[in-house]
Enzyme design. Structure first.
Site, PDB file in Angstrom:
ATOM      1  N   ASP A 153     -25.647   6.313 -61.030  1.00 25.81           N
ATOM      2  CA  ASP A 153     -26.442   5.665 -61.608  1.00 25.81           C
ATOM      3  C   ASP A 153     -27.351   4.755 -60.651  1.00 25.81           C
ATOM      4  O   ASP A 153     -27.128   4.172 -59.886  1.00 25.81           O
ATOM      5  CB  ASP A 153     -25.042   4.834 -61.626  1.00 25.81           C
ATOM      6  N   ASN A 211     -36.282  -3.226 -66.461  1.00 29.52           N
ATOM      7  CA  ASN A 211     -36.888  -2.971 -67.323  1.00 29.52           C
ATOM      8  C   ASN A 211     -37.139  -3.888 -67.829  1.00 29.52           C
ATOM      9  O   ASN A 211     -38.125  -4.224 -68.421  1.00 29.52           O
ATOM     10  CB  ASN A 211     -36.266  -2.635 -68.310  1.00 29.52           C
ATOM     11  N   HIS A 236     -39.961  -1.231 -70.828  1.00 32.79           N
ATOM     12  CA  HIS A 236     -39.276  -0.303 -70.886  1.00 32.79           C
ATOM     13  C   HIS A 236     -39.989   0.611 -70.548  1.00 32.79           C
ATOM     14  O   HIS A 236     -39.296   1.792 -69.959  1.00 32.79           O
ATOM     15  CB  HIS A 236     -38.299   0.058 -72.017  1.00 32.79           C
ATOM     16  N   GLU A 278     -29.224   5.600 -67.543  1.00 34.81           N
ATOM     17  CA  GLU A 278     -29.725   5.013 -66.080  1.00 34.81           C
ATOM     18  C   GLU A 278     -28.471   6.161 -64.772  1.00 34.81           C
ATOM     19  O   GLU A 278     -28.701   5.754 -64.516  1.00 34.81           O
ATOM     20  CB  GLU A 278     -29.969   4.128 -65.241  1.00 34.81           C
ATOM     21  N   ARG A 330     -29.408  10.034 -52.068  1.00 37.26           N
ATOM     22  CA  ARG A 330     -29.286   8.973 -51.841  1.00 37.26           C
ATOM     23  C   ARG A 330     -30.629   8.072 -51.225  1.00 37.26           C
ATOM     24  O   ARG A 330     -31.099   7.331 -51.148  1.00 37.26           O
ATOM     25  CB  ARG A 330     -27.851   7.973 -51.840  1.00 37.26           C
TER      26      ARG A 330
END
Length: 578
Positions: free
Chosen positions: A442, A450, A455, A485, A507
């Site tokens: 996530d 956003n 967006h 997301e 990551r």
């Protein structure tokens, strides 16, 4: 059917045998003949030769075997003049047939093979005729002593011909062949039909002289033409049936690559081809070879062709209709071509969809007169099936991709991912795999991106994240967009430790490499470089889950509890608590 190459040693043996044995066979035939050469009516014999040559020039070729309708004339010559003249008539008609077929260099070995075969068969069958008491000039066909040698001659002739053809196929050309084939059945039918005609020619000749050659020869030629037309219609019917079967097989394929493979394989089997190609037409100047079967390796698949260098294909595109050339003389003025230099006959058929040429199908042979208009019609029908099958396959693939993929990121959607997860978990339960890891990812503070950049910029980040995940995961697993997301990664046969290493690598990649936003709503011009981090959680079955829902839920819990609540930009693994 393509004639297979014969070893050099075999060629030498065959040509040597031809040069030595055929004169020996003719000499033996002359010795067996009760007629003196000086006493023979030469103009009458020339008439027999002329009729045999005419019949040889109207051949019915089944497979690669010419049905020898001149055999009836040879039989009449045997009964009138003896075995020597019968052998001469037979061999001259064989030479006429070989000349008509205009054999290329690869097929010229058929000349000595056929001369050896027919001279030896004529000699043995003639010997049997004499052995059974046969006498030239005896017209009492209702007498058992007269008809028996004739029937014995015909039976031996047919049997030896069948044995010889089988021997040639198996021993010389080294092909797998059955002793009794459809060609054998046709040969038997032809022998039965020409026997009475040959006997009638013999009786009439003995009664009225050479005018009998006209009385019998004309109907015989007409009969030959009728048989030729009948066989041609039968051949067309067989090809139409085969074309329908190919059409069914093409429409069953739902992938374009499969359609291409099936079409090239089937069309190369249906027709005699030394070269076959499926060419995609990209605009007016550029073409691409999609599939090719080329014994000379003159072009490879995926090769790009330009119309400036391909006069034949350029003419085909301009004409827009199917073409069939019997010999190289008909198209040699179009010298710029990628085709092998030894090609003679060829067919070129356009694949047309919505009144536009989408592709070309090219078939070629190194032999002359390999193709005819009926075959061109069959290829035209097959190309129509091919065009429909390709369009259907493309539509299916597009629809399938839309139903399986996320329109924005081009990753698999969650619906497809669930089906993959079910299959992989089933493999795990059956013991086909040792472990199954599932990773949930996530993006941190994505709403803020956003809000600040718009967006469209959020969509840019999602697409870039998808690209990076695809590269980092590669063939080790399946990457899908879970929603919003969130992303999910399924990793078959990946243990907990390996999964942690991959998650950490993902990551770090996301956190340390900035994302370029070109469609932001900020007032500053140029791309904005933005840092984005992700929280990742994973679970590994069978240790962490007993079914698919558990695996998803536990990976999701590890992400939120172990990574999000622990400060984000972290990797967390699910651990069962006692």
């Amino acid at each position: 059917m393509v004639v297979q190459a014969v070893s050099r040693q075999k060629e030498v043996v065959i040509w040597t045998s031809f040069v030595v044995m055929v004169p020996v066979f003719l000499w033996l035939g002359y010795q067996l003949s009760p007629v003196v050469l000086e006493d023979l009516p030469m103009w009458h014999i020339i008439g027999f030769l002329a009729l045999a040559i005419i019949l040889a020039l109207i051949p019915i070729v089944v497979g690669e075997v010419p049905l020898f309708l001149a055999q009836g004339v040879s039989l009449a010559a045997l009964l009138s003049f003896g075995i020597f003249i019968e052998m001469i008539v037979t061999l001259v008609s064989v030479l006429a047939l070989m000349a008509y077929m205009r054999l290329n260099r690869e097929n010229r070995l058929r000349i000595p093979i056929n001369m050896l075969m027919f001279s030896s068969i004529s000699l043995i069958a003639g010997f049997v005729f004499y052995l059974f008491g046969g006498t030239p000039g005896d017209t009492r066909l209702l007498n058992i002593g007269v008809i028996t040698p004739i029937l014995a001659h015909e039976l031996v002739y047919f049997t030896l011909n069948t044995v010889a053809l089988y021997f040639i196929q198996v021993q010389i050309y080294e092909r797998k062949s059955k002793f009794i084939t459809p060609d054998t059945k046709w040969d038997a039918v032809t022998s039965i039909m020409v026997l009475p005609v040959g006997l009638i020619l013999y009786i009439l000749y003995e009664q009225v002289g050479p005018i009998a050659l006209l009385y019998v020869g004309l109907p015989f030629v007409i009969l030959t033409l009728i048989l030729q037309l009948y066989h041609s219609s039968q051949k067309v019917n067989v090809h139409l049936q085969q074309a329908a079967d190919v059409g069914h097989q093409l429409t069953e394929r739902l992938d374009t690559q499969g359609v291409l493979d099936v079409f090239l394989d089937k069309i190369s089997t249906l027709f005699k081809v030394d070269y076959a190609a499926i060419i995609d037409v990209n605009g007016e100047k550029i073409m691409k070879v999609l599939r090719v079967m080329d014994k000379q390796n003159s072009v490879e698949a995926n090769a790009i062709l330009h119309t400036d260098d391909e006069e034949l294909l350029a003419y085909m595109l301009k004409r827009g209709k199917s073409l069939c050339y019997l010999t190289k003389k008909e198209w040699k003025h179009m010298s710029k071509t990628h085709l092998p230099a030894n090609v003679e006959s060829l067919m070129c058929v356009p694949v047309i969809r919505n009144h536009k040429i989408e592709g070309l199908v090219l078939l070629a042979s190194t032999s002359k007169r390999t193709y005819d208009k009926s075959q061109l019609m069959i290829v035209d029908i097959l190309c129509s099936y091919f065009g429909v099958a390709m369009e259907k396959a493309r539509h299916y693939q597009e629809t399938k991709q839309k139903s399986e993929r996320c329109a924005l990121t081009k990753l698999y959607n969650y619906r497809f991912f669930e089906s993959v997860l079910d299959k992989e978990f089933d493999k795990l339960n059956k013991g086909h795999s040792k472990s199954l890891s599932l990773m949930m990812l996530d993006l941190d503070h994505f709403k803020k991106i956003n809000d600040v950049y718009g967006h469209q910029s959020g969509n840019e980040i999602l697409m870039q994240v998808a690209e990076r995940l695809t590269v980092l995961v590669g063939s080790k697993g399946t990457v899908a967009r879970y929603g919003g997301e969130e992303f999910v990664i399924l990793l078959p046969d990946m243990e907990r430790g390996q999964c942690f290493e991959l998650a950490e690598r993902i990551r770090v990649n996301l956190a340390t490499r900035s994302f370029a936003l070109k469609q932001h709503i900020r007032e500053t011009k140029g791309a904005q470089m933005v840092k984005v981090t992700a929280s990742i959680g994973f679970a590994t079955a069978p240790d962490d889950a007993e079914d698919t829902l558990d695996l998803i839920r536990h990976a999701d819990r590890a992400m939120y509890v172990g990574a999000k609540k622990a400060g984000r930009n972290k990797v967390a693994e699910y651990r069962k608590t006692s």
